[in-house]
Design a protein around this motif. Structure first.
Motif, short mmCIF file in Angstrom:
data_model
loop_
_atom_site.label_atom_id
_atom_site.label_comp_id
_atom_site.label_asym_id
_atom_site.label_seq_id
_atom_site.Cartn_x
_atom_site.Cartn_y
_atom_site.Cartn_z
N ALA A 197 30.80 43.52 28.83
CA ALA A 197 31.82 42.94 29.72
C ALA A 197 32.25 41.55 29.26
O ALA A 197 33.45 41.24 29.23
N SER A 198 31.32 40.71 28.90
CA SER A 198 31.66 39.35 28.50
C SER A 198 32.42 39.34 27.18
O SER A 198 33.48 38.73 27.06
N ALA A 199 31.89 40.04 26.18
CA ALA A 199 32.53 40.07 24.86
C ALA A 199 33.91 40.70 24.91
O ALA A 199 34.81 40.32 24.16
N GLY A 200 34.09 41.68 25.81
CA GLY A 200 35.36 42.37 25.90
C GLY A 200 36.35 41.76 26.86
O GLY A 200 37.47 42.25 27.01
N GLY A 201 35.95 40.68 27.54
CA GLY A 201 36.85 40.01 28.47
C GLY A 201 37.19 40.84 29.69
O GLY A 201 38.31 40.73 30.23
N ALA A 202 36.26 41.66 30.16
CA ALA A 202 36.53 42.51 31.32
C ALA A 202 36.76 41.66 32.57
O ALA A 202 36.06 40.67 32.81
N ALA A 203 37.73 42.10 33.38
CA ALA A 203 38.01 41.40 34.63
C ALA A 203 37.05 41.80 35.74
O ALA A 203 36.87 41.06 36.71
N ALA A 204 36.43 42.97 35.60
CA ALA A 204 35.49 43.48 36.58
C ALA A 204 34.73 44.63 35.93
O ALA A 204 35.12 45.12 34.86
N VAL A 205 33.65 45.07 36.57
CA VAL A 205 32.81 46.14 36.03
C VAL A 205 32.46 47.13 37.13
O VAL A 205 32.09 46.74 38.25
N LEU A 206 32.59 48.43 36.81
CA LEU A 206 32.26 49.50 37.74
C LEU A 206 31.10 50.32 37.17
O LEU A 206 31.20 50.85 36.05
N CYS A 207 30.02 50.42 37.92
CA CYS A 207 28.85 51.18 37.50
C CYS A 207 28.64 52.37 38.44
O CYS A 207 28.45 52.18 39.65
N LEU A 208 28.67 53.57 37.88
CA LEU A 208 28.35 54.77 38.63
C LEU A 208 26.95 55.24 38.23
O LEU A 208 26.69 55.45 37.05
N ALA A 209 26.05 55.35 39.21
CA ALA A 209 24.69 55.82 38.95
C ALA A 209 24.01 54.98 37.88
O ALA A 209 23.50 55.50 36.89
#
Length: 206
Positions: free
Chosen positions: A114-126
């Motif tokens: 997430a940090s390296a890719g510049g993600a604005a948010a993260v969604l985790c399923l299971a």
């Protein structure tokens, strides 16, 4: 739906694009260790994202494209994922916020990159907090390292455990186990509502 082959340092990845009307962001979703992008919770999450006005890119890792079931090492998964994210950002979704996500192993990849890719948010399923027989080998550090809005959708009977909510982390519990098959509507609703809320501050002015 549009299908794309994307070259990565570890072979070609396969991407299924599902467009939303007037999409204001894109959600990249990765599969579990031995599964594919047709997993029920990924389908449900994609449905929720497009309903929220978010494009979806379902990413099949190179090892699965090559026909292998055993997952590649984490560093290869992460490198391939980041290569796909960069390519999509440059060629399809320029200037749109990206949300990283996935189920199980794919959720771990999303957190780690997430940090390296510049993600604005993260969604985790299971998210697989810890192997059922060795709970001391937990992966909470991967969740804790995410410093952007994070949603975890977890089955109430998930044998891999359940994380607690935190400063950046919301946890929604739905019926079912690690497969998240029992309540697809609940998964769709949770993803749609969360995306609308966390992406609203990032919306570009008219």
């Amino acid at each position: 739906m549009t299908t794309l082959d994307v070259e990565t340092p570890h072979g070609p990845a396969l991407v299924e694009l599902h467009s939303a009307e007037e999409g204001t962001a894109v959600l990249l979703l990765g599969h579990g260790a031995g599964g594919g992008v047709d997993a029920p919770d990924l389908v449900a999450a994609a449905r929720g994202a497009t309903a929220a006005g978010v494009h979806v890119a379902l990413v099949q890792q190179p090892y699965r494209v090559a026909g292998r079931r055993a997952p590649a090492p984490a560093r290869q998964l992460d490198a391939a994922w980041l290569a796909v994210a960069r390519w999509l950002g440059e060629n399809w979704f320029r200037d749109l916020p990206m949300v990283f996500g996935g189920r199980s192993s794919g959720a771990r990849v999303a957190c780690r990159t997430a940090s390296a890719g510049g993600a604005a948010a993260v969604l985790c399923l299971a998210f697989p907090v810890a192997p059922p027989k060795t709970p001391e080998r937990h992966r909470l550090a991967e969740l804790d390292a995410v410093d952007v809005p994070l949603l975890v959708v977890q089955g109430e009977r998930d044998a891999f455990g359940r994380p607690e909510s935190g400063s950046h982390r919301e946890v929604v519990v739905v019926a079912g186990d690690h497969a998240l098959k029992a309540d697809p509507i609940g998964v769709t609703r949770a993803v749609e509502e969360w995306l609308v809320r966390v992406l609203r501050p990032l919306a570009r002015p008219d």
